[in-house]
Write a protein that holds these residues in place. Sequence first.
Motif, PDB file in Angstrom:
ATOM      1  N   VAL A  94       0.854  -1.205   0.000  1.00  0.00           N
ATOM      2  CA  VAL A  94       0.000   0.000   0.000  1.00  0.00           C
ATOM      3  C   VAL A  94       0.881   1.244   0.000  1.00  0.00           C
ATOM      4  CG1 VAL A  94      -1.731   1.294   1.315  1.00  0.00           C
ATOM      5  CG2 VAL A  94      -1.937  -1.194   1.110  1.00  0.00           C
ATOM      6  N   GLU A  95       1.971   1.212   0.770  1.00  0.00           N
ATOM      7  CA  GLU A  95       2.880   2.370   0.815  1.00  0.00           C
ATOM      8  C   GLU A  95       3.488   2.648  -0.555  1.00  0.00           C
ATOM      9  OE1 GLU A  95       3.442   4.591   3.091  1.00  0.00           O
ATOM     10  OE2 GLU A  95       2.281   3.675   4.703  1.00  0.00           O
ATOM     11  N   LYS A  96       3.749   1.606  -1.322  1.00  0.00           N
ATOM     12  CA  LYS A  96       4.334   1.784  -2.655  1.00  0.00           C
ATOM     13  C   LYS A  96       3.325   2.342  -3.654  1.00  0.00           C
ATOM     14  CE  LYS A  96       8.682   0.831  -2.410  1.00  0.00           C
ATOM     15  NZ  LYS A  96       9.676   1.864  -2.796  1.00  0.00           N
ATOM     16  N   GLY A  97       2.036   2.265  -3.296  1.00  0.00           N
ATOM     17  CA  GLY A  97       1.005   2.832  -4.167  1.00  0.00           C
ATOM     18  C   GLY A  97       0.855   2.085  -5.483  1.00  0.00           C
ATOM     19  N   VAL A  98       1.135   0.794  -5.476  1.00  0.00           N
ATOM     20  CA  VAL A  98       0.969   0.010  -6.706  1.00  0.00           C
ATOM     21  C   VAL A  98      -0.284  -0.862  -6.573  1.00  0.00           C
ATOM     22  CG1 VAL A  98       3.364  -0.044  -7.474  1.00  0.00           C
ATOM     23  CG2 VAL A  98       2.603  -1.700  -5.766  1.00  0.00           C
ATOM     24  N   PRO A  99      -1.020  -1.017  -7.686  1.00  0.00           N
ATOM     25  CA  PRO A  99      -2.209  -1.873  -7.593  1.00  0.00           C
ATOM     26  C   PRO A  99      -1.818  -3.332  -7.364  1.00  0.00           C
ATOM     27  CG  PRO A  99      -2.029  -0.830  -9.773  1.00  0.00           C
ATOM     28  CD  PRO A  99      -0.809  -0.453  -9.009  1.00  0.00           C
ATOM     29  N   PHE A 100      -2.525  -3.996  -6.507  1.00  0.00           N
ATOM     30  CA  PHE A 100      -2.250  -5.421  -6.286  1.00  0.00           C
ATOM     31  C   PHE A 100      -3.546  -6.123  -5.917  1.00  0.00           C
ATOM     32  CE2 PHE A 100      -2.470  -5.798  -1.599  1.00  0.00           C
ATOM     33  CZ  PHE A 100      -2.415  -4.463  -1.211  1.00  0.00           C
TER      34      PHE A 100
END
Length: 220
Positions: free
Chosen positions: A26-32
Motif C-alpha cells: 500500500v505504501e508503494k502505491g501500486v495496484p495489487f
Amino acid sequence: MDDKLVLYIGEKNISSWSMRGYVALVEKGVPFEERTISLLEDRDRSRRRKVSPTGRVPVLHHGGLVIPDSLAIIEYLDETFTPPAHLPLWPADRRERAHARWLAAAMHSGFQNLREDMSFNLCFLEKRPAPGPSALAEAGEILALWEAALSRKPAGGPFLFGGFTAADVMYAPAVVRLTSFRAPAEGTPRAAAYMDSVLARPSVKRWMDAARALPPAAVE
Ligand SMILES: N[C@@H](CCC(=O)N[C@@H](CS)C(=O)NCC(=O)O)C(=O)O
C-alpha cells in the motif's frame, strides 16, 4: 508472463506477517490483488503450500517470481518500485539505512515471547490473557529501541527515521500488540507518541479497520 502483483495473506486479525507485506505494498502505491488463505481452515498448510514454497504467508507473486517472506517482499518492492514515483522504504542516508536494517532484522528474527504471549489475534479479543514477564521484558526492549532511534531521528516526520520506512512496516504489528496489551510506555514518551503515528498511518489503518471488522479468532 503475468505481471500482476498478487499478495496471498492470512486473516487480517491473525496474520501479523501478512500485515507487513500488505502495508509495504500500500505504501508503494501500486495496484495489487490480495488473496486470503484462511489460516483457521488451512491447518495442514496444504493451500499455502500450493502458492508458497515455505507454506507460509505472506507470499508475493509477480511476473513468475514467488517471494514467501515479509522482509524479502519489502526489499523486492523497494528495488522494483523506486522513487520519485514511489516512496523509498529505506532511509537515504547510509548510516540510518544500516540502523533501519538492523531494527527490521531484529523484529524479523526475535521477540519470540512477545509474539507468543501477545499473539496478534489476541489483540482483537475483548479480554486478553495477561502476558508473562518475558513477553513484557521484550515489549520494554522494543520500546527502548524505538526511543533510542526517535531521540536521534532527523526532522521531517514522526517515524523511526522521520519519514515512514521499512523499519516502521516491520514494527507496525508490534505497535498493535503493545497498544492493545497496554504495555507500560510512560518511561519512553517518544515511543508512546510514535505508536499513535503508526496507528494513524493510512496503510496501517486500512489493515486494522478490515481486521476489526472480522469475527475475533481465539486461536492462531
Ligand atoms: N519469516 C516469515 C514468517 C511468516 C509466517 O510465519 N507466517 C505465518 C502466518 S502469520 C504462517 O504462515 N505460518 C504457518 C506455519 O508456520 O505453519 C515472514 O517474515 O514472512
